[in-house]
Design a protein around this motif. Structure first.
Motif, PDB file in Angstrom:
ATOM      1  N   GLN A  92       0.831  -1.203   0.000  1.00  0.00           N
ATOM      2  CA  GLN A  92       0.000   0.000   0.000  1.00  0.00           C
ATOM      3  C   GLN A  92       0.869   1.258   0.000  1.00  0.00           C
ATOM      4  O   GLN A  92       0.577   2.232  -0.697  1.00  0.00           O
ATOM      5  CB  GLN A  92      -0.927  -0.010   1.210  1.00  0.00           C
ATOM      6  CG  GLN A  92      -1.994  -1.096   1.157  1.00  0.00           C
ATOM      7  CD  GLN A  92      -2.692  -1.307   2.486  1.00  0.00           C
ATOM      8  OE1 GLN A  92      -2.134  -0.982   3.542  1.00  0.00           O
ATOM      9  NE2 GLN A  92      -3.903  -1.848   2.457  1.00  0.00           N
ATOM     10  N   ARG A  95       2.466   1.704  -3.437  1.00  0.00           N
ATOM     11  CA  ARG A  95       1.484   2.210  -4.390  1.00  0.00           C
ATOM     12  C   ARG A  95       1.279   3.711  -4.224  1.00  0.00           C
ATOM     13  O   ARG A  95       1.203   4.456  -5.210  1.00  0.00           O
ATOM     14  CB  ARG A  95       0.166   1.474  -4.187  1.00  0.00           C
ATOM     15  CG  ARG A  95      -0.966   1.938  -5.095  1.00  0.00           C
ATOM     16  CD  ARG A  95      -2.276   1.390  -4.587  1.00  0.00           C
ATOM     17  NE  ARG A  95      -3.415   1.779  -5.389  1.00  0.00           N
ATOM     18  CZ  ARG A  95      -4.656   1.765  -4.954  1.00  0.00           C
ATOM     19  NH1 ARG A  95      -4.927   1.375  -3.706  1.00  0.00           N
ATOM     20  NH2 ARG A  95      -5.652   2.139  -5.729  1.00  0.00           N
ATOM     21  N   TYR A 149       2.887  -6.995  -9.452  1.00  0.00           N
ATOM     22  CA  TYR A 149       1.513  -6.534  -9.242  1.00  0.00           C
ATOM     23  C   TYR A 149       1.478  -5.060  -8.854  1.00  0.00           C
ATOM     24  O   TYR A 149       0.713  -4.269  -9.422  1.00  0.00           O
ATOM     25  CB  TYR A 149       0.849  -7.378  -8.160  1.00  0.00           C
ATOM     26  CG  TYR A 149      -0.570  -6.967  -7.872  1.00  0.00           C
ATOM     27  CD1 TYR A 149      -1.577  -7.153  -8.827  1.00  0.00           C
ATOM     28  CD2 TYR A 149      -0.929  -6.377  -6.663  1.00  0.00           C
ATOM     29  CE1 TYR A 149      -2.886  -6.763  -8.580  1.00  0.00           C
ATOM     30  CE2 TYR A 149      -2.241  -5.986  -6.408  1.00  0.00           C
ATOM     31  CZ  TYR A 149      -3.208  -6.181  -7.368  1.00  0.00           C
ATOM     32  OH  TYR A 149      -4.499  -5.781  -7.125  1.00  0.00           O
ATOM     33  N   ILE A 150       2.302  -4.665  -7.893  1.00  0.00           N
ATOM     34  CA  ILE A 150       2.311  -3.276  -7.427  1.00  0.00           C
ATOM     35  C   ILE A 150       2.653  -2.316  -8.570  1.00  0.00           C
ATOM     36  O   ILE A 150       1.960  -1.320  -8.808  1.00  0.00           O
ATOM     37  CB  ILE A 150       3.316  -3.096  -6.277  1.00  0.00           C
ATOM     38  CG1 ILE A 150       2.872  -3.897  -5.052  1.00  0.00           C
ATOM     39  CG2 ILE A 150       3.472  -1.621  -5.915  1.00  0.00           C
ATOM     40  CD1 ILE A 150       3.961  -4.064  -4.008  1.00  0.00           C
ATOM     41  N   VAL A 153      -0.195  -2.280 -11.326  1.00  0.00           N
ATOM     42  CA  VAL A 153      -1.361  -1.487 -10.944  1.00  0.00           C
ATOM     43  C   VAL A 153      -1.016   0.001 -10.978  1.00  0.00           C
ATOM     44  O   VAL A 153      -1.804   0.829 -11.456  1.00  0.00           O
ATOM     45  CB  VAL A 153      -1.867  -1.889  -9.549  1.00  0.00           C
ATOM     46  CG1 VAL A 153      -2.919  -0.901  -9.049  1.00  0.00           C
ATOM     47  CG2 VAL A 153      -2.457  -3.297  -9.585  1.00  0.00           C
ATOM     48  N   GLU A 157      -2.934   2.789 -13.154  1.00  0.00           N
ATOM     49  CA  GLU A 157      -3.549   3.969 -12.549  1.00  0.00           C
ATOM     50  C   GLU A 157      -3.009   5.255 -13.154  1.00  0.00           C
ATOM     51  O   GLU A 157      -3.719   6.260 -13.240  1.00  0.00           O
ATOM     52  CB  GLU A 157      -3.322   3.957 -11.028  1.00  0.00           C
ATOM     53  CG  GLU A 157      -4.129   2.891 -10.313  1.00  0.00           C
ATOM     54  CD  GLU A 157      -4.019   2.991  -8.806  1.00  0.00           C
ATOM     55  OE1 GLU A 157      -5.063   3.023  -8.139  1.00  0.00           O
ATOM     56  OE2 GLU A 157      -2.881   3.031  -8.297  1.00  0.00           O
ATOM     57  N   GLY A 204      -9.288   2.015  -8.350  1.00  0.00           N
ATOM     58  CA  GLY A 204      -8.303   1.796  -7.298  1.00  0.00           C
ATOM     59  C   GLY A 204      -8.722   0.752  -6.275  1.00  0.00           C
ATOM     60  O   GLY A 204      -7.879   0.139  -5.609  1.00  0.00           O
ATOM     61  N   PHE A 207      -7.239  -2.869  -6.212  1.00  0.00           N
ATOM     62  CA  PHE A 207      -5.895  -3.165  -5.702  1.00  0.00           C
ATOM     63  C   PHE A 207      -5.931  -4.114  -4.514  1.00  0.00           C
ATOM     64  O   PHE A 207      -5.193  -5.105  -4.464  1.00  0.00           O
ATOM     65  CB  PHE A 207      -5.193  -1.858  -5.317  1.00  0.00           C
ATOM     66  CG  PHE A 207      -3.786  -2.066  -4.813  1.00  0.00           C
ATOM     67  CD1 PHE A 207      -2.756  -2.333  -5.694  1.00  0.00           C
ATOM     68  CD2 PHE A 207      -3.495  -1.984  -3.457  1.00  0.00           C
ATOM     69  CE1 PHE A 207      -1.463  -2.522  -5.241  1.00  0.00           C
ATOM     70  CE2 PHE A 207      -2.211  -2.170  -2.991  1.00  0.00           C
ATOM     71  CZ  PHE A 207      -1.185  -2.446  -3.881  1.00  0.00           C
ATOM     72  N   GLU A 208      -6.781  -3.835  -3.554  1.00  0.00           N
ATOM     73  CA  GLU A 208      -6.836  -4.652  -2.348  1.00  0.00           C
ATOM     74  C   GLU A 208      -7.279  -6.080  -2.661  1.00  0.00           C
ATOM     75  O   GLU A 208      -6.761  -7.039  -2.082  1.00  0.00           O
ATOM     76  CB  GLU A 208      -7.784  -4.022  -1.322  1.00  0.00           C
ATOM     77  CG  GLU A 208      -7.340  -2.676  -0.797  1.00  0.00           C
ATOM     78  CD  GLU A 208      -6.091  -2.761   0.066  1.00  0.00           C
ATOM     79  OE1 GLU A 208      -5.794  -3.864   0.575  1.00  0.00           O
ATOM     80  OE2 GLU A 208      -5.412  -1.732   0.214  1.00  0.00           O
TER      81      GLU A 208
END
Length: 225
Positions: A92, A95, A149-150, A153, A157, A204, A207-208
């Motif tokens: 987090q 990101r 992944y981070i 994403v 974004e 967004g 993401f979680e």
């Protein structure tokens, strides 16, 4: 060549390596990394480009230092804490840092002269996974999966044309949907109308969900091993 003015001399004397690196980060945030050059950074800092070489040897060293500052903004996994919350917090934080500095996405894994913050970051992530019982090989797999992944994403974004507000997202989606024949692309139309255009949609939020899938999958793989 005219001698430097008193104001130019004062600015030059107040320069430090940190100020040069922070200036580079601020410049890239405002103008993009492609626009960054030693000359333009010097102009932004109010000095001649040659003055910068007293603090960084070349543009590569400047970029190394800028990337290191971005890594310094990312929360490190705390020692002695459960690995899943630690990896979630780190993801987090990374990101958010990349949201602030989207130009850094393409540079985070490409620098060959990592700075101290970068090294501390990698060492802490690896240490957290190893302490959680991941083998060296599984640690490599986990680190790679999480970073892919981070960064992926973060790149989406930064580049998806969805707008910064819900209203802008709806406007863009409706404009795009108007160009898509519903009878030819029924699934795409259903996805847009039943998901993207629903009140409260925020890309967004995905993401979680994806992060939890990865962390749960890593946990199951570790336990099976």
């Amino acid at each position: 060549m005219a001698p430097p003015s008193k104001s130019e001399t004062k600015v030059r004397r107040s320069l430090t390596r940190d100020r040069v690196l922070l200036g580079g980060v601020a410049f890239a945030d405002d103008n993009g990394i492609a626009s960054l050059s030693m000359r333009r950074l010097g102009e932004a800092l109010g000095v001649e480009a040659m003055s910068l070489y007293n603090y960084v040897a070349n543009k590569d060293e400047l970029l190394d230092g800028m990337v290191d500052l971005v890594f310094a903004e990312i929360d490190l996994p705390a020692g002695g804490t459960d690995w899943k919350p630690a990896m979630r917090e780190r993801a987090q934080s990374a990101r958010q840092a990349l949201r602030r500095h989207p130009w850094a996405i393409a540079l985070m894994s490409t620098r060959t002269s990592p700075g101290p913050a970068t090294l501390r970051h990698h060492n802490a992530v690896i240490g957290s996974l190893r302490a959680a019982g991941f083998s060296v090989e599984m640690t490599a797999h986990a680190f790679s999966a999480l970073d892919s992944y981070i960064y992926g994403v973060a790149l989406q974004e930064a580049t998806l044309p969805l707008g910064d507000t819900e209203e802008e997202t709806v406007e863009v989606a409706q404009t795009m949907l108007a160009q898509v024949p519903a009878d030819e692309y029924p699934h795409l139309t259903e996805f847009a109308t039943e998901h993207v255009l629903r009140p409260g949609y925020d890309y967004g939020d995905e993401f979680e969900f994806g992060l939890d899938l990865i962390l749960d999958g890593l946990e199951k793989t570790r336990d099976a091993a």
